[in-house]
Scaffold this active site. Structure first.
Site, PDB file in Angstrom:
ATOM      1  N   CYS A  97     100.283 -36.491  28.151  1.00 52.74           N
ATOM      2  CA  CYS A  97      99.749 -36.399  27.050  1.00 52.74           C
ATOM      3  C   CYS A  97      98.498 -36.089  26.871  1.00 52.74           C
ATOM      4  CB  CYS A  97     100.098 -37.536  26.218  1.00 52.74           C
ATOM      5  SG  CYS A  97      99.393 -37.759  24.502  1.00 52.74           S
ATOM      6  N   GLU A 205      94.747 -30.854  14.354  1.00 55.42           N
ATOM      7  CA  GLU A 205      93.830 -31.003  13.553  1.00 55.42           C
ATOM      8  C   GLU A 205      92.923 -30.074  13.225  1.00 55.42           C
ATOM      9  OE1 GLU A 205      92.567 -35.288  12.369  1.00 55.42           O
ATOM     10  OE2 GLU A 205      90.831 -34.587  13.664  1.00 55.42           O
ATOM     11  N   HIS A 233      96.639 -32.353  20.150  1.00 52.54           N
ATOM     12  CA  HIS A 233      97.104 -33.411  20.694  1.00 52.54           C
ATOM     13  C   HIS A 233      98.895 -33.819  20.965  1.00 52.54           C
ATOM     14  CE1 HIS A 233      97.261 -38.211  20.908  1.00 52.54           C
ATOM     15  NE2 HIS A 233      97.575 -37.897  21.888  1.00 52.54           N
ATOM     16  N   HIS A 323      95.903 -37.314  29.614  1.00 53.25           N
ATOM     17  CA  HIS A 323      95.872 -38.741  29.788  1.00 53.25           C
ATOM     18  C   HIS A 323      96.470 -39.577  30.653  1.00 53.25           C
ATOM     19  CE1 HIS A 323      94.242 -37.895  25.305  1.00 53.25           C
ATOM     20  NE2 HIS A 323      93.321 -37.612  26.162  1.00 53.25           N
ATOM     21  N   HIS A 398      90.182 -42.602  25.875  1.00 49.01           N
ATOM     22  CA  HIS A 398      90.895 -41.133  25.273  1.00 49.01           C
ATOM     23  C   HIS A 398      90.888 -40.879  23.830  1.00 49.01           C
ATOM     24  CE1 HIS A 398      94.328 -43.729  24.500  1.00 49.01           C
ATOM     25  NE2 HIS A 398      94.964 -42.666  24.309  1.00 49.01           N
ATOM     26  N   GLY A 399      90.571 -42.148  22.991  1.00 45.59           N
ATOM     27  CA  GLY A 399      90.897 -42.281  21.837  1.00 45.59           C
ATOM     28  C   GLY A 399      90.370 -43.423  21.125  1.00 45.59           C
TER      29      GLY A 399
END
Length: 475
Positions: A97, A205, A233, A323, A398-399
């Site tokens: 991912c 996005e 993503h 990731h 990562h986020g």
């Protein structure tokens, strides 16, 4: 989190001292507020990972860490190839991912008044949602070729440009993939899912650069004020999940036969040097290639939509990071170079300036570290640092990281309210599943500004740019 069990080493780092079965200490990078808000299970999982055979230096957790399956999400651990292990839970079920960012030659003003139409066009063209299937249908032979070839395969089939490959980890193809180690059940789940976004926290996005923090790095990345970018993503879809399921069972079965016990059933593992460990790595690398190929196909589709709506537009690939992986890498440990197997579960690689694995055009700035925010909030484009190598095997966050489980968020937030709030912010959202809007509400995640700030103050990365959302496509 139980702060009493931690030793603060500086404002941005905490150590979990060795106790019990731990072979190495734990290290968590976060400020006090982020630490206080982390679940106690993160601490437990950091300790459990630290007890695995062959682990080197420490069990790490990033500022966005939250409870995961076996490893915490945001967990990083490196293992010796001879004495260490590989864990399906340490990689995760959505293998590779990741996020890729495209940089356009458009400004936010160019999209003014056309955002709803752009969102509609992307929503119509990009298959998304649970069980979604795409226009790409693969024969058994082509499926194996994709699992071995990754984004290189996709480009050879007309999806995207050869120049894209320089801007993808592993140059678009993970070596060592062994499609024959992937079950037929996993392959059956993937043959019609290429070029699909999926569901959950996956998204496409459209964004605009909101702030520039490092002019030099931004220039090398091709970023300017109000420039439109696109983030994709997603991961390996059903194939990655099935690989994880298959090998988790095999690891449990192997342990039962050999008398091995785990600190947590979700931390099932196999020795790296064993036949089972090598089989898993071959299957997992095939999953990485599936994710890289999937994002490459989606990139091609996004470019087609922009070309139709904005003739003359160009969407260059800035970078693609994965990731959930385990990769063989060379790192400095106690003054010596060692080959290690680095698990990153919900964490991204963060290579510093001059690293030989970076494309020449980006080498002076370091690797783009793409940190996605929650739906409706900012995201960050950070740059890798040399210090990240010594602090966490060249890794960063990562986020934003979840602050609530999906179940909690679904109870707490109403999808209609979330949609109305985003619309009021000027973000055009299109979704196949309105329940997913509740699960992915901005309030269900940590503060992305705090996470990015903690990562940068801990010198895991440096800030280059911040982007704000303009339109979002969800499963």
């Amino acid at each position: 989190m139980r702060i009493s069990e931690l030793r603060r080493t500086n404002e941005w780092a905490w150590e979990v001292p060795r106790t019990g079965a731990m072979r190495v200490p734990g290290r968590i990078y976060a400020d006090k507020r982020l630490i206080e808000d982390m679940e106690d299970t993160v601490l437990t999982q950091v300790k459990n990972v630290a007890s695995l055979p062959g682990i080197v230096t420490a069990s790490f957790a990033m500022p966005d860490a939250h409870s995961g399956y076996g490893f915490p999400i945001g967990g990083v651990a490196a293992f010796d190839p001879d004495t260490g292990v590989v864990s399906a839970g340490g990689v995760g079920f959505d293998i590779a991912c990741g996020v890729r960012t495209l940089v356009t030659n458009l400004s936010a003003d160019d999209l003014a008044g056309r955002l709803p139409a752009l969102a509609d066009a992307l929503f119509s063209r990009i298959p998304a949602g649970v069980g979604s299937t795409g226009a790409v249908r693969l024969t058994a032979r082509e499926l194996d070729a994709m699992l071995a070839g990754g984004a290189v395969w996709a480009v050879s089939r007309g999806f995207g440009e050869k120049a894209d490959l320089e801007r993808i980890e592993e140059r678009g193809r993970m070596d060592g993939a062994r499609p024959e180690m992937v079950s037929e059940a996993a392959k059956a789940r993937q043959k019609d899912q290429m070029g699909t976004l999926g569901a959950g926290n996956h998204y496409l996005e459209v964004q605009a650069v909101d702030a520039i923090f490092n002019d030099t790095a931004a220039r090398l990345y091709g970023l300017g004020p109000e420039q439109v970018t696109v983030a994709i993503h997603c991961g390996s879809r059903g194939l990655g999940h099935q690989i994880g399921t298959d090998y988790l069972k095999r690891m449990h079965d192997h342990a039962a036969k050999t008398g091995v016990s785990f600190p947590d059933r979700e931390l099932a593992y196999a020795p790296i040097a064993s036949d089972l460990g090598q089989s898993y790595l071959g299957a997992m690398r095939s999953g990485i290639n599936a994710a890289l190929a999937n994002r490459q196909i989606l990139t091609h589709m996004v470019r087609e939509v922009f070309a139709e709506m904005f003739p003359g537009s160009r969407l260059a690939l800035l970078y693609d990071v994965s990731h959930n992986t385990c990769k063989a890498e060379t790192h400095h440990v106690d003054g010596a170079l060692r080959r290690l197997f680095v698990h990153r579960k919900g964490a991204t690689r963060s290579l510093g300036p001059g690293h030989p694995d970076l494309p020449p055009a980006l080498a002076a700035a370091g690797q783009p570290v793409l940190v996605g925010g929650s739906m409706g909030t900012a995201s960050f484009i950070l740059s890798g640092t040399a210090a990240a190598e010594t602090r966490a095997f060249a890794s960063a966050c990562h986020g934003a990281g979840r602050a609530m489980s999906r179940k909690q968020a679904a109870k707490h937030f109403k999808s209609r309210t979330v949609l109305e709030d985003l619309d009021g912010m000027g973000v055009a959202v299109r979704a196949h599943d309105f329940r997913g809007l509740s699960e992915e509400a901005p309030g269900a995640y940590k503060n992305i500004e705090a996470v990015a700030d903690a990562a940068c103050r801990a010198e895991l990365a440096t800030k280059t740019a911040r982007v704000r959302p303009l339109a979002c496509i969800k499963g």
